[in-house]
Design a protein around this motif. Structure first.
Motif, PDB file in Angstrom:
ATOM      1  N   ILE A 183     -25.740  49.917  74.044  1.00 31.56           N
ATOM      2  CA  ILE A 183     -24.080  49.627  74.050  1.00 31.56           C
ATOM      3  C   ILE A 183     -24.196  48.559  72.542  1.00 31.56           C
ATOM      4  O   ILE A 183     -24.726  47.670  72.109  1.00 31.56           O
ATOM      5  N   ASP A 184     -23.380  48.807  72.263  1.00 34.67           N
ATOM      6  CA  ASP A 184     -23.036  48.251  71.216  1.00 34.67           C
ATOM      7  C   ASP A 184     -21.183  46.890  71.037  1.00 34.67           C
ATOM      8  O   ASP A 184     -20.737  47.341  72.730  1.00 34.67           O
ATOM      9  N   GLN A 185     -21.281  46.899  70.820  1.00 35.61           N
ATOM     10  CA  GLN A 185     -19.908  45.060  70.815  1.00 35.61           C
ATOM     11  C   GLN A 185     -18.993  45.965  70.996  1.00 35.61           C
ATOM     12  O   GLN A 185     -18.090  45.973  71.879  1.00 35.61           O
ATOM     13  N   GLU A 186     -18.002  47.146  70.341  1.00 37.35           N
ATOM     14  CA  GLU A 186     -16.636  48.302  70.700  1.00 37.35           C
ATOM     15  C   GLU A 186     -16.762  48.953  71.988  1.00 37.35           C
ATOM     16  O   GLU A 186     -15.656  48.673  72.951  1.00 37.35           O
ATOM     17  N   GLU A 187     -17.775  48.813  72.522  1.00 42.09           N
ATOM     18  CA  GLU A 187     -18.459  49.860  73.538  1.00 42.09           C
ATOM     19  C   GLU A 187     -17.877  48.877  74.951  1.00 42.09           C
ATOM     20  O   GLU A 187     -17.591  49.102  75.538  1.00 42.09           O
ATOM     21  N   VAL A 188     -18.763  47.243  74.919  1.00 43.86           N
ATOM     22  CA  VAL A 188     -19.049  45.944  75.594  1.00 43.86           C
ATOM     23  C   VAL A 188     -17.523  45.830  75.791  1.00 43.86           C
ATOM     24  O   VAL A 188     -17.086  45.946  76.813  1.00 43.86           O
ATOM     25  N   ASP A 189     -16.637  46.164  74.377  1.00 42.93           N
ATOM     26  CA  ASP A 189     -15.288  45.239  74.551  1.00 42.93           C
ATOM     27  C   ASP A 189     -14.351  46.609  74.763  1.00 42.93           C
ATOM     28  O   ASP A 189     -13.301  45.974  76.269  1.00 42.93           O
ATOM     29  N   ALA A 190     -15.030  47.939  75.104  1.00 44.33           N
ATOM     30  CA  ALA A 190     -13.999  48.954  76.301  1.00 44.33           C
ATOM     31  C   ALA A 190     -14.999  48.968  77.429  1.00 44.33           C
ATOM     32  O   ALA A 190     -14.076  48.755  78.592  1.00 44.33           O
ATOM     33  N   ILE A 191     -15.686  48.527  77.646  1.00 44.35           N
ATOM     34  CA  ILE A 191     -16.144  47.930  79.248  1.00 44.35           C
ATOM     35  C   ILE A 191     -15.739  46.805  80.014  1.00 44.35           C
ATOM     36  O   ILE A 191     -14.854  46.704  81.566  1.00 44.35           O
ATOM     37  N   VAL A 192     -15.360  45.991  79.102  1.00 44.19           N
ATOM     38  CA  VAL A 192     -14.624  44.559  80.001  1.00 44.19           C
ATOM     39  C   VAL A 192     -13.243  44.983  79.396  1.00 44.19           C
ATOM     40  O   VAL A 192     -12.695  44.453  80.962  1.00 44.19           O
ATOM     41  N   ALA A 193     -12.351  45.936  78.901  1.00 42.99           N
ATOM     42  CA  ALA A 193     -11.326  46.034  79.052  1.00 42.99           C
ATOM     43  C   ALA A 193     -10.745  46.967  80.475  1.00 42.99           C
ATOM     44  O   ALA A 193      -9.835  46.842  81.637  1.00 42.99           O
ATOM     45  N   PHE A 194     -11.870  48.277  81.000  1.00 45.71           N
ATOM     46  CA  PHE A 194     -12.071  48.180  82.168  1.00 45.71           C
ATOM     47  C   PHE A 194     -11.887  47.115  82.973  1.00 45.71           C
ATOM     48  O   PHE A 194     -11.665  47.721  84.676  1.00 45.71           O
ATOM     49  N   VAL A 195     -13.035  46.818  83.074  1.00 43.39           N
ATOM     50  CA  VAL A 195     -13.328  46.128  83.678  1.00 43.39           C
ATOM     51  C   VAL A 195     -12.399  44.559  84.601  1.00 43.39           C
ATOM     52  O   VAL A 195     -11.875  44.440  85.964  1.00 43.39           O
ATOM     53  N   ARG A 196     -11.495  44.081  83.028  1.00 40.55           N
ATOM     54  CA  ARG A 196     -10.366  42.843  83.282  1.00 40.55           C
ATOM     55  C   ARG A 196      -8.797  44.187  83.902  1.00 40.55           C
ATOM     56  O   ARG A 196      -8.333  43.557  84.854  1.00 40.55           O
ATOM     57  N   SER A 197      -8.937  45.537  83.910  1.00 42.76           N
ATOM     58  CA  SER A 197      -8.175  46.320  84.805  1.00 42.76           C
ATOM     59  C   SER A 197      -8.139  46.000  86.020  1.00 42.76           C
ATOM     60  O   SER A 197      -7.078  46.057  86.744  1.00 42.76           O
ATOM     61  N   GLU A 198      -9.357  46.229  86.519  1.00 42.56           N
ATOM     62  CA  GLU A 198      -9.564  46.550  87.658  1.00 42.56           C
ATOM     63  C   GLU A 198      -9.568  44.833  88.470  1.00 42.56           C
ATOM     64  O   GLU A 198      -9.212  45.250  89.330  1.00 42.56           O
ATOM     65  N   GLN A 199      -9.978  43.618  87.750  1.00 40.91           N
ATOM     66  CA  GLN A 199      -9.433  42.587  88.395  1.00 40.91           C
ATOM     67  C   GLN A 199      -8.212  42.596  88.270  1.00 40.91           C
ATOM     68  O   GLN A 199      -7.763  42.007  89.636  1.00 40.91           O
ATOM     69  N   GLU A 200      -7.520  42.844  88.004  1.00 39.95           N
ATOM     70  CA  GLU A 200      -5.850  42.521  87.715  1.00 39.95           C
ATOM     71  C   GLU A 200      -5.335  43.815  88.728  1.00 39.95           C
ATOM     72  O   GLU A 200      -4.646  42.902  89.219  1.00 39.95           O
ATOM     73  N   ALA A 201      -5.384  44.530  88.862  1.00 39.31           N
ATOM     74  CA  ALA A 201      -5.629  45.387  90.164  1.00 39.31           C
ATOM     75  C   ALA A 201      -6.004  45.420  91.421  1.00 39.31           C
ATOM     76  O   ALA A 201      -4.557  45.002  92.110  1.00 39.31           O
ATOM     77  N   ALA A 202      -7.238  43.658  91.413  1.00 36.56           N
ATOM     78  CA  ALA A 202      -7.742  43.221  92.704  1.00 36.56           C
ATOM     79  C   ALA A 202      -6.107  42.154  93.170  1.00 36.56           C
ATOM     80  O   ALA A 202      -7.402  41.530  93.978  1.00 36.56           O
ATOM     81  N   GLY A 203      -6.387  42.028  91.711  1.00 36.86           N
ATOM     82  CA  GLY A 203      -5.443  40.741  91.908  1.00 36.86           C
ATOM     83  C   GLY A 203      -6.314  39.243  91.200  1.00 36.86           C
ATOM     84  O   GLY A 203      -6.287  38.243  91.594  1.00 36.86           O
ATOM     85  N   ILE A 204      -7.078  39.776  90.695  1.00 35.89           N
ATOM     86  CA  ILE A 204      -8.114  38.426  90.546  1.00 35.89           C
ATOM     87  C   ILE A 204      -7.862  38.564  88.530  1.00 35.89           C
ATOM     88  O   ILE A 204      -7.653  39.230  87.877  1.00 35.89           O
ATOM     89  N   PHE A 205      -7.469  37.282  88.598  1.00 33.78           N
ATOM     90  CA  PHE A 205      -6.623  36.268  87.613  1.00 33.78           C
ATOM     91  C   PHE A 205      -7.427  35.436  87.402  1.00 33.78           C
ATOM     92  O   PHE A 205      -7.337  35.123  85.947  1.00 33.78           O
TER      93      PHE A 205
END
Length: 142
Positions: free
Chosen positions: A115-137
């Motif tokens: 995986i390249d940097q752009e793909e990791v950025d997309a993974i991070v966007a997904f992880v961060r959105s899930e964290q926020e949905a779970a109340g993890i800021f």
């Protein structure tokens, strides 16, 4: 007698005003860092969706399809992975270089050369959105 009262009234008014300003400042400061008050970050839904696909293909086998971890990898829905403890750059380094265990006893994570940097950025966007949905800021320990 009137001359004596005017300075006292001004003194009291100034005192009341200062106390009010201090109380307001304390109230604002005490609520400013509460995680529940932090707004969710606006992310491109198509990037988050792509990140979810990449996460499922690349990360879920160890970190869990639900981001709750497995027997072989830690959960991303833990405050340890909040942005103030493990910033987005930590995910980039982990994918590029791997990670030696430092919070968990799962063993080392190998580099992910597929995986390249752009793909990791997309993974991070997904992880961060899930964290926020779970109340993890934030990680309150940092």
């Amino acid at each position: 007698m009137t001359a004596d009262r005017k300075p006292r009234k001004r003194g009291r008014a100034a005192y009341v005003w200062i106390v009010g300003v201090v109380l307001l400042a304390v109230a604002v400061a005490s609520t400013a860092d509460r995680p529940q008050d932090l707004p969710a970050t606006v992310r491109d839904p198509s990037v988050v969706a792509r990140g979810q696909e990449l996460y499922s293909a690349t990360c879920a086998s160890c970190h869990g399809a639900d981001l709750e971890g497995t027997d072989t990898g830690p959960p991303f829905l833990d405050p340890i992975y909040a942005p103030n403890h493990h910033g987005d750059a930590a995910f980039q380094r982990a994918a590029a270089l791997g990670v030696q265990p430092h919070h968990w006893d799962f063993g080392a994570m190998p580099p992910q050369p597929g995986i390249d940097q752009e793909e990791v950025d997309a993974i991070v966007a997904f992880v961060r959105s899930e964290q926020e949905a779970a109340g993890i800021f934030v990680d309150p320990t940092h």
